[in-house]
Write a protein that holds these residues in place. Structure first.
Motif, PDB file in Angstrom:
ATOM      1  N   VAL A 135       0.800  -1.095  -0.062  1.00  0.00           N
ATOM      2  CA  VAL A 135       0.122  -0.074   0.106  1.00  0.00           C
ATOM      3  C   VAL A 135       0.919   1.176  -0.100  1.00  0.00           C
ATOM      4  O   VAL A 135       1.741   1.467   0.945  1.00  0.00           O
ATOM      5  N   PRO A 136       0.706   2.130  -1.113  1.00  0.00           N
ATOM      6  CA  PRO A 136       1.645   3.273  -0.937  1.00  0.00           C
ATOM      7  C   PRO A 136       0.857   4.166   0.210  1.00  0.00           C
ATOM      8  O   PRO A 136       0.298   4.156   0.656  1.00  0.00           O
ATOM      9  N   PHE A 137       2.121   5.042   0.733  1.00  0.00           N
ATOM     10  CA  PHE A 137       1.666   6.047   1.728  1.00  0.00           C
ATOM     11  C   PHE A 137       2.372   7.396   1.452  1.00  0.00           C
ATOM     12  O   PHE A 137       3.288   7.298   0.922  1.00  0.00           O
ATOM     13  N   LEU A 138       1.816   8.203   2.021  1.00  0.00           N
ATOM     14  CA  LEU A 138       2.161   9.737   1.805  1.00  0.00           C
ATOM     15  C   LEU A 138       2.479  10.109   3.247  1.00  0.00           C
ATOM     16  O   LEU A 138       1.764  10.218   3.990  1.00  0.00           O
ATOM     17  N   ARG A 139       3.911  10.986   3.337  1.00  0.00           N
ATOM     18  CA  ARG A 139       4.102  11.397   4.560  1.00  0.00           C
ATOM     19  C   ARG A 139       3.494  13.114   4.604  1.00  0.00           C
ATOM     20  O   ARG A 139       3.970  13.730   3.619  1.00  0.00           O
ATOM     21  N   LEU A 140       2.406  12.904   5.489  1.00  0.00           N
ATOM     22  CA  LEU A 140       1.951  14.390   5.145  1.00  0.00           C
ATOM     23  C   LEU A 140       2.878  15.330   6.122  1.00  0.00           C
ATOM     24  O   LEU A 140       2.662  16.485   5.444  1.00  0.00           O
ATOM     25  N   ARG A 141       3.725  14.986   6.705  1.00  0.00           N
ATOM     26  CA  ARG A 141       4.780  15.935   7.258  1.00  0.00           C
ATOM     27  C   ARG A 141       5.539  16.592   6.053  1.00  0.00           C
ATOM     28  O   ARG A 141       5.885  17.699   5.993  1.00  0.00           O
ATOM     29  N   ASP A 142       5.851  15.704   5.166  1.00  0.00           N
ATOM     30  CA  ASP A 142       6.654  16.092   3.879  1.00  0.00           C
ATOM     31  C   ASP A 142       5.513  17.180   3.093  1.00  0.00           C
ATOM     32  O   ASP A 142       6.086  18.024   2.466  1.00  0.00           O
ATOM     33  N   LEU A 143       4.669  16.546   2.707  1.00  0.00           N
ATOM     34  CA  LEU A 143       3.506  16.912   1.919  1.00  0.00           C
ATOM     35  C   LEU A 143       3.165  18.517   2.319  1.00  0.00           C
ATOM     36  O   LEU A 143       3.081  19.418   1.565  1.00  0.00           O
ATOM     37  N   PHE A 144       3.069  18.696   3.660  1.00  0.00           N
ATOM     38  CA  PHE A 144       2.950  19.982   4.142  1.00  0.00           C
ATOM     39  C   PHE A 144       3.946  20.861   4.513  1.00  0.00           C
ATOM     40  O   PHE A 144       3.763  21.915   4.948  1.00  0.00           O
ATOM     41  N   ARG A 145       5.140  20.184   4.403  1.00  0.00           N
ATOM     42  CA  ARG A 145       6.320  21.111   4.620  1.00  0.00           C
ATOM     43  C   ARG A 145       6.217  21.509   6.077  1.00  0.00           C
ATOM     44  O   ARG A 145       6.310  23.084   6.367  1.00  0.00           O
ATOM     45  N   THR A 146       6.019  20.639   7.118  1.00  0.00           N
ATOM     46  CA  THR A 146       6.129  21.307   8.534  1.00  0.00           C
ATOM     47  C   THR A 146       7.634  21.790   8.821  1.00  0.00           C
ATOM     48  O   THR A 146       7.371  22.390   9.849  1.00  0.00           O
ATOM     49  N   GLY A 147       8.440  21.279   8.506  1.00  0.00           N
ATOM     50  CA  GLY A 147       9.844  21.713   8.865  1.00  0.00           C
ATOM     51  C   GLY A 147      10.158  20.857  10.279  1.00  0.00           C
ATOM     52  O   GLY A 147      10.896  21.506  10.819  1.00  0.00           O
TER      53      GLY A 147
ATOM     54  N   VAL B 202       0.849   9.204   6.597  1.00  0.00           N
ATOM     55  CA  VAL B 202       1.747   9.133   7.825  1.00  0.00           C
ATOM     56  C   VAL B 202       1.373  10.357   8.870  1.00  0.00           C
ATOM     57  O   VAL B 202       1.626  11.540   8.130  1.00  0.00           O
ATOM     58  N   VAL B 203       1.150  10.213   9.796  1.00  0.00           N
ATOM     59  CA  VAL B 203       0.796  11.219  10.738  1.00  0.00           C
ATOM     60  C   VAL B 203       1.645  11.003  11.827  1.00  0.00           C
ATOM     61  O   VAL B 203       2.193  10.048  12.391  1.00  0.00           O
ATOM     62  N   ASP B 204       1.721  12.439  12.628  1.00  0.00           N
ATOM     63  CA  ASP B 204       2.790  12.228  14.002  1.00  0.00           C
ATOM     64  C   ASP B 204       1.925  11.480  15.065  1.00  0.00           C
ATOM     65  O   ASP B 204       2.256  10.749  15.992  1.00  0.00           O
ATOM     66  N   GLN B 205       0.501  11.836  15.210  1.00  0.00           N
ATOM     67  CA  GLN B 205      -0.248  11.506  16.396  1.00  0.00           C
ATOM     68  C   GLN B 205      -1.920  11.221  15.798  1.00  0.00           C
ATOM     69  O   GLN B 205      -2.345  12.123  15.008  1.00  0.00           O
ATOM     70  N   ILE B 206      -2.555  10.385  16.344  1.00  0.00           N
ATOM     71  CA  ILE B 206      -3.879  10.254  16.189  1.00  0.00           C
ATOM     72  C   ILE B 206      -4.591  10.526  17.468  1.00  0.00           C
ATOM     73  O   ILE B 206      -4.356  10.216  18.546  1.00  0.00           O
ATOM     74  N   ILE B 207      -5.215  11.685  17.485  1.00  0.00           N
ATOM     75  CA  ILE B 207      -5.806  12.448  18.729  1.00  0.00           C
ATOM     76  C   ILE B 207      -7.135  11.755  18.822  1.00  0.00           C
ATOM     77  O   ILE B 207      -7.493  11.563  20.151  1.00  0.00           O
ATOM     78  N   GLY B 208      -8.009  11.440  18.039  1.00  0.00           N
ATOM     79  CA  GLY B 208      -9.258  10.684  18.400  1.00  0.00           C
ATOM     80  C   GLY B 208     -10.296  11.223  17.220  1.00  0.00           C
ATOM     81  O   GLY B 208     -10.044  12.057  16.423  1.00  0.00           O
ATOM     82  N   ASP B 209     -11.494  10.636  17.524  1.00  0.00           N
ATOM     83  CA  ASP B 209     -12.691  10.825  16.558  1.00  0.00           C
ATOM     84  C   ASP B 209     -13.033  12.286  17.064  1.00  0.00           C
ATOM     85  O   ASP B 209     -12.936  12.756  18.154  1.00  0.00           O
ATOM     86  N   HIS B 210     -13.567  12.889  16.158  1.00  0.00           N
ATOM     87  CA  HIS B 210     -14.277  14.115  16.160  1.00  0.00           C
ATOM     88  C   HIS B 210     -15.376  14.545  15.378  1.00  0.00           C
ATOM     89  O   HIS B 210     -15.380  14.272  14.172  1.00  0.00           O
ATOM     90  N   GLN B 211     -16.643  15.085  16.006  1.00  0.00           N
ATOM     91  CA  GLN B 211     -17.350  15.282  15.309  1.00  0.00           C
ATOM     92  C   GLN B 211     -17.171  16.812  14.262  1.00  0.00           C
ATOM     93  O   GLN B 211     -16.971  17.644  15.031  1.00  0.00           O
TER      94      GLN B 211
END
Lengths: 671, 109
Positions: free
Chosen positions: A577-589, A611-620
């Motif tokens: 499964v391909p994955f995207l590093r959102l940190r790179d995509l969003f250039r968070t630095g 790929v994310v740094d943290q899963i916080i939880g579900d959110h309406q």
């Protein structure tokens, strides 16, 4: 408390009636002998005329009267239903809509032209046999009726009803004034007059009842058969039998007396007298759409406030506060779900209008076209339905004009003469999939490619998949039509489709097989208002992933992260499964967290990991539209306000999956 | 326009004699009958009439009759008023008194 404007209510109800009339006409067009549809169209026209007159839409009432009369003749067997008549009344129906919307407009010329068409259709439909048929036996009816006392105040004018009785045959009408009080006791808007009528007619009792169909619920009506008169014995003079001498005959049922509680009758097409469904009408409440939108906004604000409360309660050690917060969270969730259900409407409303479109296009193009619909009960948020109408019109027009062949071409290709367009709807993982499929010639791949190359959209000999190539037809100004018709060919329609679907956060998928037809699927989120989301953190920012698209969450260890550098694939149960590093995509630095997570999302069969740094939880998630400045940012479909007042962007799943797939394709191509 | 603006004994009714204006017409007609022993009502040829006015006039006849007063139309019913009388079935089986009042047949009542 404000009461709705009665004229606005009439307009809404008239629009529904016109839709019912149109549906009846289109059904009748398929089976011209369908008596139920003939009756349904007649009743719809009759109700529209009556209510139009009641609300002061005189031009509408007068115009509709002619159509009603034409259908009355069809109903009585004096004129057969023909396609020409159906087409004439369909056109007249469009004009009725104009008379409802702009009653003060200058409609006279159009009215006259349409009525001339109608007359021609009726005259053309007349069969000589009908006129030569022996006159049917006549019946002398005694009719006594009184309208509800508040009839005049409610806008009911008794005179047109009496005129209609006169149209049924030889008629003697006597006003009964005995209940009129003295002027000092008179409430002048109340009606104290009743009527005694003798009617010699070849029409059945139901024709008399139909005259009163619009006021039937509240009035008192007695119909008695005085005498059955054979055609030969029929006197040309007025009925001679005095009312006082009249006695019901045994062959007929007892006098029909109709009286009902004084409740305002809803203006649905007047049902047949035996229709028990009429009683169900009182169980529904009509609510203006804007009130629902308003309520939705309030629920959205409540959800945001509840989110803030949850955050505060979570940070405090007060157990009672936490308990209350959990209750509020549960209740607001239930309220949100109920609200969402209220906003859902079946796509049958959307599909219904295409029957008329296909009927008209069939006439315009000379092609035989059959429209088939499937999944009409699929429900979608009302705002989505409203916005889907235009793109679907373009797609259906395109299929009729370019997709389907002429009957001769189809015969030569060994296909049935009638082309087929299928409109279908189904739900799939938080989305509704609307598909327009035809069995026409299919998209000419070579012509699309040549046109794309000629217009510089792609490089000559560029390596494109079918899907990539077909997506080009949605580019502005792109058309492979060799000639521009009044239906399509200017390359504008498909561009509109693309822009609308993009704005709805939807995706378009095209499949086409030469000689077999094309299939265009629109995948649209079920709702545009509130979704369940998965709140994640990437760098310092928080983002929402629509929960309906989330398949699973995995941990990405530092070792795996290092190992997958340059490849960006994870192995998931024996599939890559391909994955995207959102940190790179969003250039968070920012540096990655030691224990990153992979959120696997999917659309249909395609998957990608984020790929994310943290899963916080579900959110309406109450979806707020992006500003105009950001409308071309494809990665995000909207924004939401978090409990602490911060803004979180909502990820556009379709776009990210497409990007992941693209990445996979490039890596595979690179070996 | 007020009915009282017109010359004594012959009162010109306003052009709108439909259910929308009938409450006002009733009020002023009551005052006229109360005020005068004999009341003559004039109607313009281009007036708007519906069944509520015919009913009102019938009620006025009853009221005037019970008070021992006279009420009459300045002219026999014609134009829109005659049309309403015909369509509403008032002309069928009309008594002599009715014919005299509405159509001036046999002299004014």
């Amino acid at each position: 408390m404000s009461f709705p404007d009665p004229i606005a209510v009439f307009r809404t109800e008239a629009a529904e009636l016109l839709e019912q009339i149109e549906a009846g006409l289109l059904d009748l067009n398929v089976n011209l002998g369908d008596k139920d549809q003939i009756d349904a169209v007649f009743r719809g026209l009759h109700t529209l005329k009556g209510s139009g007159a009641m609300f002061g839409f005189e031009a509408l009432a007068a115009f509709t009267h002619h159509c009603e009369t034409a259908f009355d003749r069809v109903r009585k067997g004096e004129v057969p239903a023909t396609q020409a008549l159906v087409t004439a009344v369909l056109e007249a129906k469009d004009h009725m809509r104009a008379l409802v919307e702009t009653p003060a407009g200058d409609h006279e010329a159009t009215s006259e032209a349409l009525l001339a068409n109608l007359r021609a259709a009726v005259d053309g439909a007349k069969s000589p046999g009908v006129h030569q048929a022996a006159a049917p036996a006549q019946t002398l009816f005694k009719i006594r009726f009184s309208l509800p006392q508040n009839a005049m105040a409610n806008g009911t004018n008794p005179l047109p009803l009496l005129d209609e009785l006169r149209e049924l045959g030889e008629c003697t009408i006597v006003a009964d004034r005995s209940a009129i009080p003295s002027l000092d006791l008179l409430s002048p808007t109340d009606l104290h007059i009743s009527w005694n009528v003798e009617l010699l007619t070849s029409q059945p009792r139901s024709a008399i009842e139909d005259v009163f169909i619009f006021v039937m619920d509240d009035m008192r009506l007695e119909i008695t058969v005085v005498e059955a008169v054979t055609a030969a014995a029929k006197s040309p003079e007025k009925p001679a039998t005095p009312i006082q001498a009249a006695e019901p005959v045994a062959a007929e049922p007892a006098p029909v007396t109709v009286s009902a509680p004084r409740v305002p009758a809803p203006m649905t097409a007047a049902p047949a007298p035996t229709d028990a469904k009429a009683n169900k009408a009182s169980e529904n409440v009509r609510v203006p759409a804007e009130k629902l939108d308003e309520l939705m906004d309030r629920v959205g604000e409540l959800v945001i406030a509840q989110s803030r409360l949850s955050q505060l309660a979570g940070g405090s050690g007060d157990l009672q506060l936490r308990a209350v917060s959990e209750d509020v969270e549960r209740l607001s969730g239930e309220l949100r779900d109920t609200m969402m259900v209220l906003r859902m409407v079946p796509v049958t409303q959307l599909f219904g209008r295409f029957r008329r479109l296909v009927h008209d296009l069939s006439h315009e193009t000379g092609k035989m076209i059959e429209l088939v619909t499937e999944g009409e009960s699929t429900e979608v948020d009302k705002s989505v339905i409203e916005r889907l109408a235009d793109p679907l019109v373009h797609l259906v027009r395109n299929s009729c004009d370019h997709g389907l062949e002429t009957p001769d071409e189809r015969r030569a290709a060994g296909k049935p003469q009638a082309g087929r367009i299928m409109l279908s709807a189904r739900q799939q993982a938080g989305e509704v999939i609307i598909t327009i499929k035809d069995d026409g010639r299919g998209i000419n791949r070579e012509r699309v490619r040549a046109k794309a190359e000629a217009s510089g959209l792609i490089q000559p000999n560029a390596n494109l998949t079918d899907q990539e190539l077909y997506q080009l037809i949605f580019q502005p100004g792109f058309s492979t039509a060799q000639q521009v018709t009044n239906l399509s060919g200017r390359g504008v329609g498909m561009d509109v489709v693309k822009r609308t679907i993009d704005a709805l956060r939807g995706t378009i998928n095209v499949i086409s097989h030469p000689g077999e037809g094309s299939e265009i699927s629109l995948a649209i989120p079920l709702t545009l208002a509130i979704i369940d989301g998965l709140l994640v953190r990437v760098g310092a920012g928080r983002y929402v992933i629509p929960l309906s698209a989330v398949e699973e969450c995995l941990e990405l260890s530092i070792e795996e992260d290092m190992r997958s550098r340059g490849r960006s694939f994870i192995s998931l149960r024996d599939s890559l499964v391909p994955f995207l590093r959102l940190r790179d995509l969003f250039r968070t630095g920012t540096k990655p967290d030691p224990f990153q997570k992979v959120v696997v999302i999917s659309t249909g069969s395609e998957r990608v990991g984020l790929v994310v740094d943290q899963i916080i939880g579900d959110h309406q998630t109450v979806i707020k539209a992006m500003s105009k400045l950001h409308h071309d940012v494809a990665t995000f479909s909207g924004a939401t306000i978090l409990g602490d007042g911060d803004v979180a962007l909502i990820l556009d799943v379709g776009h990210l999956v497409a990007e992941g797939q693209q990445q996979e394709a490039h890596l595979r191509a690179a070996g | 326009m007020s009915l009282a603006d017109f010359k004594e004994d012959c009162f010109q009714l306003p052009p709108n004699l439909t259910v929308r204006a009938i409450g006002t017409v009733r009020q002023e007609m009551l005052q006229l009958i109360d005020k005068h022993k004999s009341t003559t009502i004039a109607i313009t040829g281009d007036c708007q009439v519906d069944i509520s006015f015919v009913q009102l006039m019938e009620a006025a006849r009853i009221y005037a009759g019970s008070a021992g007063k006279n009420i009459a139309l300045a002219e026999p019913a014609n134009g829109p008023l005659l049309d309403v009388l015909k369509r509403s079935g008032f002309l069928e089986g009309m008594s002599a008194d009715d014919a005299k009042f509405w159509l001036h047949q046999g002299g004014i009542q």
